[in-house]
Design a protein around this motif. Structure first.
Motif, mmCIF file in Angstrom:
data_model
loop_
_atom_site.group_PDB
_atom_site.id
_atom_site.type_symbol
_atom_site.label_atom_id
_atom_site.label_comp_id
_atom_site.label_asym_id
_atom_site.label_seq_id
_atom_site.Cartn_x
_atom_site.Cartn_y
_atom_site.Cartn_z
ATOM 1 N N GLY A 172 42.614 -9.795 -21.893
ATOM 2 C CA GLY A 172 42.228 -9.027 -20.719
ATOM 3 C C GLY A 172 43.027 -7.746 -20.586
ATOM 4 O O GLY A 172 42.495 -6.689 -20.235
ATOM 5 N N ALA A 173 44.344 -7.825 -20.893
ATOM 6 C CA ALA A 173 45.185 -6.629 -20.803
ATOM 7 C C ALA A 173 44.747 -5.580 -21.820
ATOM 8 O O ALA A 173 44.698 -4.384 -21.513
ATOM 9 N N PRO A 190 50.670 -20.017 -16.147
ATOM 10 C CA PRO A 190 50.912 -18.817 -16.950
ATOM 11 C C PRO A 190 51.575 -19.102 -18.288
ATOM 12 O O PRO A 190 51.504 -18.295 -19.201
ATOM 13 N N VAL A 240 45.990 -19.598 -21.561
ATOM 14 C CA VAL A 240 45.989 -18.637 -20.455
ATOM 15 C C VAL A 240 46.656 -17.340 -20.895
ATOM 16 O O VAL A 240 46.193 -16.234 -20.589
ATOM 17 N N ARG A 241 47.749 -17.479 -21.625
ATOM 18 C CA ARG A 241 48.442 -16.279 -22.100
ATOM 19 C C ARG A 241 47.553 -15.481 -23.068
ATOM 20 O O ARG A 241 47.547 -14.258 -23.058
ATOM 21 N N ASP A 300 44.258 -15.427 -22.977
ATOM 22 C CA ASP A 300 43.247 -14.763 -22.145
ATOM 23 C C ASP A 300 43.834 -13.529 -21.459
ATOM 24 O O ASP A 300 43.169 -12.487 -21.343
ATOM 25 N N CYS A 301 45.086 -13.661 -20.987
ATOM 26 C CA CYS A 301 45.723 -12.516 -20.324
ATOM 27 C C CYS A 301 45.949 -11.372 -21.318
ATOM 28 O O CYS A 301 45.771 -10.193 -20.981
ATOM 29 N N THR A 302 46.345 -11.730 -22.536
ATOM 30 C CA THR A 302 46.540 -10.692 -23.558
ATOM 31 C C THR A 302 45.229 -9.967 -23.857
ATOM 32 O O THR A 302 45.178 -8.727 -23.923
ATOM 33 N N LEU A 330 44.251 -17.648 -12.388
ATOM 34 C CA LEU A 330 45.590 -17.854 -11.842
ATOM 35 C C LEU A 330 45.537 -18.427 -10.430
ATOM 36 O O LEU A 330 46.359 -19.283 -10.053
ATOM 37 N N LEU A 332 40.673 -13.005 -14.603
ATOM 38 C CA LEU A 332 42.064 -13.416 -14.757
ATOM 39 C C LEU A 332 42.671 -13.876 -13.437
ATOM 40 O O LEU A 332 43.377 -14.894 -13.387
#
Length: 372
Positions: free
Chosen positions: A246-247, A234, A239-240, A242-244, A228, A224
């Motif tokens: 990953g979180a 973002p 990307v969001r 992937d971030c979700t 970035l 992640l």
């Protein structure tokens, strides 16, 4: 290895107990019966001697049955001990005074083996057996005093027979007890060594699992952060997403507990990791329950259908595990159209019941095992 040592300990307990039965039976049939039959005319009351022989055999049969079943003497031993001493008295009474120390008076030398059988493997067997043999000796000595058979030769014969028989009976009981104790100590030591080995293996698995999670956390975070750092927007939906993902993965990895190194949980974690590497969003509460011991084949049957559903998930899945002392349930909800489902519950040979339910594009698979 543990099973072999446990079996050896059981054999020591079984065959030392049966050895006492064999000795008492051989003595009673080979000697007591012979002198009763051959000395029949010399008895004052031969019928009483025969009744005593039968009573001895009956008490011995009760003790032998208990030894064969539990490797210990009967539970209610008091009346049987009194009956055994009564056999000794009956044989003495049936003999003439001049035959008190003769071959016909077989009771006082033989009844001690009944005491060995009746008091076998009891918590205070030493004290009780010594008390029994002392009572037997006291009965015979009292009979000698009453009949006036107290000359030097009679006393010497009394001591020779009594000390000899008591030594054999106490020696056999003590020797067998020592063998049993040593075998039980070996079994206990084997269990402790096995527990130590299991603890070390568990510690290694926990450490390896910890390293696996640290590596997975670093992999997610690096991926992640690199996106970035490379200028990813973002606000970009991908990307969001992937971030979700990953979180969610970070949250699961951080909340996983290390003190439950169960094989079922380990397999699920591996399949969850594999699904997440395929960009599947996996929701999984921490697997913190203490799993019960599962019979052979149950673990595989519990995992088979839920793991298939997890492996077939396209974009999202939820995994839950519930466990109690006699119940384990593994459930997976996944968005997949490729998994064949059954309209009725499927019962596996191990007793695991698998239930399927399809709703829209999602499939719910639940496998549950309930012990007795």
């Amino acid at each position: 290895m543990i099973d072999d040592i446990e079996e050896v300990a059981q054999r020591y307990a079984r065959y030392t107990a049966l050895g006492a039965v064999v000795i008492a039976a051989a003595w009673h049939l080979g000697y007591d019966l012979t002198v009763t039959v051959t000395g029949w005319p010399s008895f004052r009351w031969p019928a009483l001697a025969a009744a005593a022989w039968i009573g001895y055999a009956a008490i011995g049969a009760v003790a032998a049955r208990a030894l064969a079943r539990t490797f210990g003497g009967p539970d209610r031993v008091g009346p049987l001990v009194a009956a055994a001493l009564a056999v000794d008295v009956a044989v003495i009474v049936s003999c003439r005074a001049e035959d008190l120390l003769g071959a016909a008076d077989w009771g006082w030398g033989s009844v001690g083996w009944l005491g060995v059988m009746l008091l076998w493997n009891r918590p205070r067997w030493r004290v009780e057996l010594i008390a029994f043999l002392s009572a037997n000796a006291g009965i015979m000595l009292t009979a000698m005093i009453v009949t006036g058979t107290v000359d030097r030769i009679s006393i010497a014969r009394y001591l020779m027979v009594m000390v000899g028989s008591a030594t054999l009976q106490l020696g056999y009981a003590a020797g067998c007890h020592t063998l049993r104790v040593r075998a039980e100590d070996a079994a206990l030591l084997a269990r402790r060594l096995a527990a130590d080995d299991a603890w070390r293996e568990s510690a290694h698995r926990i450490h390896a699992d910890r390293l696996r999670r640290y590596a997975a956390i670093r992999e997610v975070a690096e991926s992640l952060l690199e996106q970035l750092a490379d200028g990813a927007d973002p606000g970009d939906p991908r990307v969001r997403e992937d971030c979700t993902a990953g979180a969610m993965r970070l949250r699961r990895l951080i909340t996983e507990r290390e003190d439950v190194p169960d094989e079922l949980v380990s397999v699920l974690r591996e399949r969850i990791d594999a699904a997440e590497r395929r960009q599947v969003l996996v929701t999984a509460p921490p697997f913190g329950q203490r799993m019960p011991v599962l019979p052979q084949g149950v673990r595989e049957d519990l995992l088979r259908a839920p793991v298939r559903a997890l492996d077939a998930a396209r974009s999202r899945a939820r995994v839950t595990v519930s466990a109690m002392s006699t119940m384990v349930s593994v459930a997976v909800v996944a968005d997949t159209d490729d998994l064949p489902v059954s309209a009725t519950p499927v019962r596996e040979p191990s007793g695991v019941v698998v239930t399927y339910q399809r709703q829209g594009g999602d499939v719910w698979v639940n496998s549950i095992w309930q012990g007795q």
